[in-house]
Design an enzyme around this catalytic site. Structure first.
Site, PDB file in Angstrom:
ATOM      1  N   LEU A  55       0.654 -26.011  38.099  1.00 53.14           N
ATOM      2  CA  LEU A  55       0.102 -25.616  36.812  1.00 53.14           C
ATOM      3  C   LEU A  55      -1.156 -26.444  36.600  1.00 53.14           C
ATOM      4  O   LEU A  55      -1.138 -27.651  36.730  1.00 53.14           O
ATOM      5  CB  LEU A  55       1.137 -25.903  35.707  1.00 53.14           C
ATOM      6  CG  LEU A  55       0.966 -25.177  34.385  1.00 53.14           C
ATOM      7  CD1 LEU A  55       1.040 -23.683  34.589  1.00 53.14           C
ATOM      8  CD2 LEU A  55       2.044 -25.613  33.424  1.00 53.14           C
ATOM      9  N   ASP A  56      -2.240 -25.755  36.259  1.00 53.91           N
ATOM     10  CA  ASP A  56      -3.547 -26.386  36.062  1.00 53.91           C
ATOM     11  C   ASP A  56      -3.548 -27.456  34.985  1.00 53.91           C
ATOM     12  O   ASP A  56      -2.642 -27.520  34.169  1.00 53.91           O
ATOM     13  CB  ASP A  56      -4.504 -25.292  35.584  1.00 53.91           C
ATOM     14  CG  ASP A  56      -5.581 -25.102  36.615  1.00 53.91           C
ATOM     15  OD1 ASP A  56      -6.118 -24.000  36.697  1.00 53.91           O
ATOM     16  OD2 ASP A  56      -5.841 -26.088  37.313  1.00 53.91           O
TER      17      ASP A  56
END
Lengths: 257, 452
Positions: A55-56
């Site tokens: 997840l960024d």
């Protein structure tokens, strides 16, 4: 974790001298000295924690972690190739270099000609081309009866490495200049989703940037199972693991057999 | 004092000659960024009243010229290679908006509803003058046998600037053009009377200028359909006329002979208001306004086996299928397809029917699952809006403008980009919303509206 009551110490039979000064040995059950907490030490000295799908930094949402044995389950879940669902928010009128609203501005365009109907048309085309890619990367021979039956049920998906594929996309909200999409995808990165928003803007003869990427489902884990920042304590983590155990086991058995 | 003057001379030059580094260094603050953004110019690529453009896409076998792209057959530039098969949709530039297209056996007709002089263009095989007479540029007395580009077809209209061409249809070696006020024009091979005029013995059909006009029907003709060597006309009153070859009973007139004058069909159709007729090979289907299906013609491939064991049916027979009210029917060479009011597609006959490699032939219609056309819990309102048949291919258009094809992939005519046969409906990627499609033996033409 270490303060929680651990396993009861093992018992074994030992022949000890009889109490009360009698002659002879009596068999008694005594705890094994090796299991004594002062001999053993704390039960946990370090924990192995593994992370699931990336997840960024700029994205938010469900992030799956595995603890201890869960790491092996994580690899199994990865091999199941389940879809993830994101809520992606976008804004028309701007184009930036990294496709998000915090990037360097490249161009500004008008967007008053865009209607919800035009957006839905573009989304239908995206869904169509990605559905084709889904069938092509699944490495099935299209001429067989099994491929036909799986296609009817909609169960064809790539079970190996493949480029990012969007299995479903639809528009949740549309108020110019903002819009929100729900994207169900496989093997994607959040930057790819931002690029999709940018390309939707280009197809509509305008430009768009992505304002928000939020993962609401990762395989079998939904927002309801996810723990908030305030809930990052031992009890809630243990409860969450306990609740998800059954779901994960059934999913792995169903897909990997 | 002299020291001070020397120092002044050694000082850097006056500000007027300095480079314009007037801005301070360092990252810009949020306020500066916002102001710069607001000051940026706004570009407009499409206005509010931007219209969607109409385009034509073609794909399939190109050496016959039926695709209308001359550079596939005769490259105009040295580096281009001849392209035998165009396996994905290729855009064809047309001067007018094309409202109707038809694919024959190696040739194509495009027509527009304009009131200009040129209303119909043809390309492909012209050995039987199915595209009219195309005067050769090199030799003014001869005509072209192969037309590589969409070339105008001159029609002998009485009021060329008022009449509009509504529909075109192509068979094996003949073509029909339907106008709104001047009847039907026929051209091409007439050895079986399929052009609606008397058969002339030993007539040479190539380089012929003859275009026949048909006007005597009970009411205005609203649909023309070409089978392989026969023609069907549907009038406004719901009657069907036929002419041409009848050895398989495809003229439906009760005999197996040639008919050279369009004659009204009787049998189970008599008195029924027919709203659609379809044919491409030697079998014909008609749909009535009540949703019933009637069939006649060749039944060697079980197309009409639900009512009769004979392999040729020369009188229209009602096909008692219990599948709901039928909206549209399409006939292929060996397989047939109908579309019901709910948007479900039923297939029967012989060949690759679209339900996997195990279903090769069936006499009773089988439904193709809607999930293959994109209908799912995510998008439950997708249904098929139109169906079309080629010789051994099937095409379906959904209400979202997507085109699905399946069948034998003869010389790349399915447009999927692959050369293998397709056993279940497969999406064709067209950059636009597909409005209509015409299927031929080895090529297809589609009319598409651009997205914006």
């Amino acid at each position: 974790l270490n303060a929680a009551p651990g396993r009861a110490p093992r018992q074994h039979v030992r022949f000890l001298p009889a109490p009360g000064g009698e002659v002879g040995l009596v068999a008694t059950r005594v705890p094994v000295l090796a299991d004594h907490p002062l001999v053993r030490g704390p039960r946990f000295r370090k924990l192995k924690i593994g992370a699931g799908h990336r997840l960024d930094v700029k994205a938010s949402g469900v992030f799956v972690l595995g603890v201890g044995h869960g790491n092996k389950l994580l690899t199994d879940l990865y091999n199941c190739h389940l879809t993830k669902v994101y809520t992606v928010g976008g804004l028309f009128g701007k184009a930036t270099d990294d496709f998000s609203d915090t990037g360097k501005l490249v161009e500004k365009t008008t967007f008053d000609h865009i209607t919800r109907e035009k957006l839905e048309r573009i989304l239908a085309v995206i869904q169509g081309t990605n559905h084709k890619a889904l069938l092509m990367h699944s490495n099935l021979d299209m001429k067989t009866q099994e491929a036909y039956e799986l296609a009817v049920k909609g169960l064809i998906r790539p079970m190996g490495k493949s480029p990012p594929i969007i299995t479903a996309i639809r528009c949740l909200q549309f108020t110019l200049p903002e819009f929100q999409l729900e994207i169900q995808c496989l093997h994607e990165t959040q930057q790819y989703l931002r690029k999709i928003v940018h390309e939707i803007g280009l197809e509509l003869k305008s430009s768009a940037v992505c304002t928000q990427v939020r993962r609401i489902r990762d395989g079998v884990f939904t927002l309801d199972d996810a723990l908030l920042r305030t809930q990052w304590n031992l009890q809630s983590i243990q409860n969450a693991i306990w609740d998800c155990q059954l779901k994960v086991k059934t999913e792995i058995e169903k897909t990997l057999g | 004092r002299a020291l001070r003057a020397a120092l002044r001379a050694a000082r850097p030059p006056a500000p007027a000659l300095r480079r314009g580094l007037a801005k301070p260094a360092g990252p810009r603050s949020v306020r500066q960024l916002r102001e710069a953004e607001e000051a940026a110019p706004v570009f407009q690529y499409a206005g509010k009243a931007a219209k969607r453009k109409d385009r034509v896409f073609v794909w399939g076998f190109s050496y016959s010229g039926a695709l209308g792209v001359p550079s596939f057959v005769k490259p105009d530039v040295g580096w281009k290679k001849r392209r035998r098969i165009q396996s994905t949709p290729y855009r064809l530039e047309t001067e007018q908006k094309i409202s109707s297209a038809a694919c024959g056996y190696g040739f194509t007709l495009l027509s527009s509803e304009t009131t200009d002089i040129t209303k119909v263009w043809g390309m492909g095989l012209n050995k039987d003058s199915q595209l009219g007479f195309q005067r050769s540029l090199r030799d003014q007395t001869k005509g072209y046998e192969y037309v590589l580009e969409p070339s105008p077809i001159p029609l002998p209209l009485e009021k060329p600037q008022q009449t509009r061409v509504l529909q075109v249809s192509c068979g094996r070696a003949h073509s029909l053009i339907l106008t709104d006020s001047e009847g039907v024009f026929t051209m091409g091979n007439n050895s079986y009377g399929q052009c609606g005029r008397k058969v002339v013995e030993d007539e040479t059909y190539s380089e012929s200028h003859l275009i026949h006009q048909l006007k005597e029907f009970d009411s205005r003709v609203v649909q023309v359909v070409c089978g392989q060597d026969h023609s069907l006309f549907r009038t406004k009153k719901g009657a069907v006329y036929a002419c041409g070859w009848g050895a398989d009973g495809q003229t439906g007139l009760g005999h197996y002979n040639i008919t050279s004058v369009p004659t009204k069909l009787r049998g189970d159709i008599a008195g029924v208001n027919i709203i659609q007729v379809s044919s491409y090979g030697d079998c014909c289907l008609a749909v009535s306004d009540e949703g019933d299906v009637f069939g006649w013609g060749n039944s060697e491939y079980l197309q009409l086996a639900s009512v009769t064991e004979t392999t040729q049916v020369n009188v229209p027979r009602h096909l008692p299928f219990k599948i709901g009210k039928v909206k549209e029917a399409a006939c292929g060479g060996t397989g047939n397809m109908v579309l019901t009011e709910e948007g479900n597609v039923f297939v029967w006959g012989y060949g690759i029917l679209g339900k996997g490699p195990n279903l090769i032939e069936t006499a009773v219609p089988e439904m193709i699952p809607p999930s293959l056309f994109g209908c799912s819990d995510f998008s439950p309102d997708i249904h098929v809006a139109h169906i079309r048949c080629g010789l051994s291919q099937f095409a379906a258009l959904t209400n979202r403008g997507e085109l699905f094809v399946w069948g034998k992939n003869l010389r790349g005519c399915l447009g999927t980009g692959r050369m293998e046969d397709q056993y279940f409906p497969w999406r064709v990627t067209v950059p636009g919303e597909v409005v209509d499609v015409a299927c031929g033996v080895d090529h297809m033409v589609s009319m598409v509206k651009s997205f914006m």
